[in-house]
Design a protein around this motif. Structure first.
Motif, PDB file in Angstrom:
ATOM      1  N   GLN A 242       6.876 -22.748 -13.597  1.00 49.96           N
ATOM      2  CA  GLN A 242       5.639 -21.731 -13.321  1.00 49.96           C
ATOM      3  C   GLN A 242       5.019 -22.170 -12.128  1.00 49.96           C
ATOM      4  OE1 GLN A 242       6.995 -23.422 -16.042  1.00 49.96           O
ATOM      5  NE2 GLN A 242       6.538 -22.109 -17.895  1.00 49.96           N
ATOM      6  N   ASN A 243       4.540 -23.537 -12.070  1.00 48.19           N
ATOM      7  CA  ASN A 243       3.758 -23.964 -10.970  1.00 48.19           C
ATOM      8  C   ASN A 243       4.461 -23.512  -9.751  1.00 48.19           C
ATOM      9  OD1 ASN A 243       1.688 -25.199  -9.971  1.00 48.19           O
ATOM     10  ND2 ASN A 243       2.505 -27.423 -10.350  1.00 48.19           N
ATOM     11  N   TYR A 244       5.851 -23.963  -9.576  1.00 46.55           N
ATOM     12  CA  TYR A 244       6.350 -23.493  -8.328  1.00 46.55           C
ATOM     13  C   TYR A 244       6.294 -22.149  -7.736  1.00 46.55           C
ATOM     14  CZ  TYR A 244      10.347 -23.303  -4.993  1.00 46.55           C
ATOM     15  OH  TYR A 244      10.899 -22.888  -3.988  1.00 46.55           O
ATOM     16  N   VAL A 245       6.546 -21.198  -8.902  1.00 48.64           N
ATOM     17  CA  VAL A 245       6.300 -19.767  -8.609  1.00 48.64           C
ATOM     18  C   VAL A 245       4.701 -19.560  -8.189  1.00 48.64           C
ATOM     19  CG1 VAL A 245       5.891 -17.483  -9.458  1.00 48.64           C
ATOM     20  CG2 VAL A 245       7.943 -18.895  -9.746  1.00 48.64           C
ATOM     21  N   SER A 246       3.749 -20.023  -8.914  1.00 49.95           N
ATOM     22  CA  SER A 246       2.380 -20.009  -8.740  1.00 49.95           C
ATOM     23  C   SER A 246       1.990 -20.318  -7.333  1.00 49.95           C
ATOM     24  CB  SER A 246       1.558 -20.793  -9.651  1.00 49.95           C
ATOM     25  OG  SER A 246       1.631 -20.206 -10.879  1.00 49.95           O
TER      26      SER A 246
END
Length: 496
Positions: A242-246
């Motif tokens: 999720q953080n990567y995509v964000s």
């Protein structure tokens, strides 16, 4: 030498003084060519590819890229490169594809100087101009303050002087060349600063490889001592998907909502210049971000035990360990350049928000461009002083401040893109979407973190804001034929 930055005052003073005086001289030189409001804000739309590309890249990068992010990656490992590298590679390409050519054409046709000019004309209302100006003051002053904090920290660790000395010094120099030369002074200095930043990234990376005994030794040592640093999600589970995509979405897509980056397209000479600028700017961003952040990983082998705020010193430590004091100080100036290159463009845009977007377009419509030029120089000083005070009081870390400020302005992506691609978008929908997005982002950030579902709060809040934009626009009166003609029919044959 231990794991602390050793004070080297004389070399640092000499190199930094030479650099800052040079920046001030450029401001004086630019002032001689800045004789109109259009020149002050967008260089009369005559910026070439080198100036445009390096200025965009230099403005996008800030103190966090050269201090906060490498420090974070030092503690996280290779997955930490996802903090900015994938997103920053596309941070100029995506805006150029979705809105760049259109902005160049429409900006020249209707003489737009700021993002507010575009939004107010597209939605036929000064209310969105006022909203943008207010949010720029709220979010961009902290963004500028974060840059001065970085300068203050550098001065402190290299000379032993109080942090406020560096904050005040940096603030004064930027005020001088922005007040004197406007965007011309900012963009010319950005070329020098961008080049210096790339040089700093390359040298730091080479030194980190050398000091670490080569890439093979670095990776083998990490695999033996801390294998989590070699694969996702990294040490301490820092980079879940999720953080990567964000991070990718935040630093590429939401750059379109940043007024200081948006306006760069108004300054470009034409779309051919834009495409050349994209190649140059993207190459600079990719190279600098990858190498300076990778250096943070490599430093684990020869600099151990940094924690807390000390990790922000990882790049200065690498430079000091591998170079003599004078040469190290030269490249430390590259870190200072990262902060100054962001402040200057943001300062010009913040000045424009008050003098042109609020005063000339709303409060006193009889004010001449000469009046605004004169007032702008005074407002630049006032905003600059507020920024200095913000930096001195330092309410949070550099990365936290920049991330929050960037997110706050990112809300304007919604009215910008819907305004360009959806004829039915209305002023009521635009204002509602921005307010909902910003308020929800703040609430998720400080109160209801679980509602982010692991993503950056702006991702979730902008989805809600987009729904609000569509629903409210459909429930309110459609834009007039005049707006459709100005922003769609007229442009159809010119931006293909």
């Amino acid at each position: 030498m231990g794991n602390t930055v050793q004070a080297t005052p004389l070399p640092f003073y000499l190199v930094l003084a030479f650099y800052l005086v040079g920046m001030a001289f450029i401001g004086w030189y630019a002032s001689k060519k800045t004789t109109s409001l259009s020149e002050f804000f967008v260089m009369n739309a005559k910026a070439g590819a080198i100036v445009s590309g390096l200025a965009y890249f230099a403005t996008q990068y800030s103190m966090s890229t050269f201090m906060g992010v490498p420090g974070t990656i030092y503690s996280v490992g290779y997955p930490g490169l996802a903090v900015s590298v994938p997103g920053l590679v596309f941070s100029m390409i995506i805006p150029a594809i979705l809105m760049g050519r259109k902005l160049i054409v429409i900006g020249r046709k209707y003489e737009f100087l700021t993002m507010a000019d575009y939004l107010a004309d597209r939605y036929q209302s000064n209310s969105i101009r006022i909203l943008l100006a207010i949010l720029m003051i709220i979010f961009l002053i902290p963004m500028m303050g974060a840059q001065t904090i970085g300068a203050g920290v550098i001065v402190n660790v290299f000379t032993g002087l109080p942090v406020w000395v560096g904050i005040v010094g940096m603030g004064i120099i930027v005020i001088i060349y922005c007040m004197a030369g406007g965007i011309r002074g900012a963009m010319i200095t950005d070329v020098i600063q961008g080049s210096l930043m790339v040089g700093t990234a390359i040298i730091t990376f080479i030194l980190s490889i050398k000091l670490g005994g080569g890439l093979s030794n670095i990776n083998e040592t990490l695999a033996a001592t801390n294998p989590d640093m070699l694969s996702f999600p990294g040490a301490n589970n820092y980079m879940p998907w999720q953080n990567y995509v964000s991070q990718i979405v935040l630093w590429s897509f939401f750059t379109m909502g940043q007024p200081h980056l948006f306006t760069k397209f108004f300054a470009m000479k034409d779309h051919k210049v834009m495409f050349k600028a994209i190649l140059l700017g993207t190459a600079g961003m990719w190279l600098a971000a990858t190498l300076i952040e990778w250096s943070g990983v490599n430093a684990n082998i020869f600099i151990q035990g940094l924690t807390g705020k000390d990790v922000d010193n990882i790049v200065p430590l690498i430079l000091q360990k591998g170079l003599n004091p004078f040469v190290a100080s030269l490249f430390i100036a590259g870190i200072v350049a990262a902060g100054m290159s962001t402040i200057d463009s943001v300062l010009i845009m913040s000045t424009g928000a008050i003098t042109r977007d609020l005063y000339q377009k709303v409060i006193n419509k009889d004010a001449t461009d000469e009046d605004i030029m004169r007032i702008s120089k005074k407002v630049t000083i006032v905003i600059g002083l507020v920024v200095i005070l913000f930096g001195v009081f330092r309410p949070a870390s550099i990365f936290q401040i920049i991330l929050f400020s960037f997110g706050g302005m990112g809300a304007f992506v919604i009215p910008v893109l819907f305004g360009m691609y959806w004829k039915r978008a209305t002023i009521e929908g635009a204002i509602s979407s921005v307010i909902v997005t910003v308020v929800l982002m703040i609430l998720i950030t400080f109160k209801f973190e679980s509602l982010s579902f692991g993503f950056h709060p702006l991702i979730v809040s902008s989805i809600v804001g987009t729904i609000v934009m569509v629903v409210v626009s459909l429930l309110t009166k459609a834009p007039s034929e005049e707006v459709i003609n100005r922003h769609f029919n007229y442009l159809e044959g010119m931006v293909k």
